[in-house]
Design a protein around this motif. Sequence first.
Motif, PDB file in Angstrom:
ATOM      1  N   LYS A  82      57.940  28.575  17.602  1.00  0.00           N
ATOM      2  CA  LYS A  82      57.918  29.460  18.812  1.00  0.00           C
ATOM      3  C   LYS A  82      57.976  28.766  20.167  1.00  0.00           C
ATOM      4  N   ARG A 107      52.975  35.874  26.666  1.00  0.00           N
ATOM      5  CA  ARG A 107      52.170  35.514  25.917  1.00  0.00           C
ATOM      6  C   ARG A 107      50.664  35.414  26.058  1.00  0.00           C
ATOM      7  N   GLU A 108      50.637  34.911  27.515  1.00  0.00           N
ATOM      8  CA  GLU A 108      49.416  34.285  28.145  1.00  0.00           C
ATOM      9  C   GLU A 108      49.216  34.571  29.436  1.00  0.00           C
ATOM     10  N   ASP A 236      59.953  37.377  21.154  1.00  0.00           N
ATOM     11  CA  ASP A 236      59.269  36.930  20.050  1.00  0.00           C
ATOM     12  C   ASP A 236      59.523  38.111  18.858  1.00  0.00           C
TER      13      ASP A 236
END
Length: 371
Positions: A82, A107-108, A236
């Motif tokens: 990833k 993602r964050e 993703d």
Amino acid sequence: MPEPIDDFYAVIPAGGVGSRLWPLSRADAPKFLHDLTGSGQTLLRDTWDRLEPLAGHDRISVVTGRAHRAAVEKELPGIPDKNVFLESEPRDSAAAIGLAAAILVKREPNVIIGSFAADHVIRVPHLFDWAVRQAVATAREGYICTIGIQPSEAAVGFGYIRTGSGLVIDGAPEAALVDSFVEKPDLETAKEYFADRSYLWNAGMFISRADVLLGEIAENEPHLYAGLMDLAEAWDDRELRGPVVDRVWPTLKKIAIDYAVAEPAAARGRLAVIPGHFDWDDVGDFASLAKLNSHGRKNDLAILGENARILSDAASGIVVSQTSRVISLIGVRDIIVVDTEDALLVTTSEHAQRVKGVVDALKLNGRGDVL
């Protein structure tokens, strides 16, 4: 040893051929996949090793071309799948770094990212570590931050950063605003910059909250931003990613992050700089490679190559050998010899920057077989 930074993610753009290092650096074996310092490791691996204490093994991503995926994963065994972001074709640094920022912020949301080229040489790692930690503290305050290198000489091969007023930031005692960027100067101007001491070399390192970086791209290059958001939205999901990359990536504008982000941010007072006191070199040509491997001693002959067979008498410069041929140098100064199986380069340190012209000429003449 200090712990990794919790909210920090390191990004390594591993692209470009390094055409001024031809015929050593090629399209299928770019500069970052070579050991240019005699460390026994590639520049890419060296970059990973100095970033791991700052980010941790699972928080380092590499942005590279599809053609280099296998080589990158061989150099960095265990890198999570990833964290390998593949470009279908080169689109310059704003697209590469922007892609990483867009994926990671999805993602964050509050992540801070730092971009560090895969092909630079950095020594005195604890000073590098300290500069990055200051830059992260500065980024938390909403600035885009760069690390400028304190010049050790009046160099004409680097761009410069002119520092402005200091900032008061907890954990970053050396932080200052960036007043402006300056292109590569002539020698006389470089001497003035070196004497001034408010000028730093531009090393192309950028640390920022990912959302802040993307905000700058949105403001300055809205079409590029829209494309990056499309890519991140699909990234993703393996089934969606391929079609979206094929559709969007070729449309992204080719522009360096300096022009898309850093210079506009500096003009608006949003760009900060931390001075780096460590030894740094971007190994931009064979003259810098010779200096790097002879530790600055102009009368030495640097030799690279596991099986190099060199005879020298009163010679200086550098020899890079990838063959078993005997190379004899007698009474030549500042010589550059690069001997590979299918190409031989002979020049001098004075003309090292002109190697790129040879590569351009070979392209025009259809000699892709030696590129």
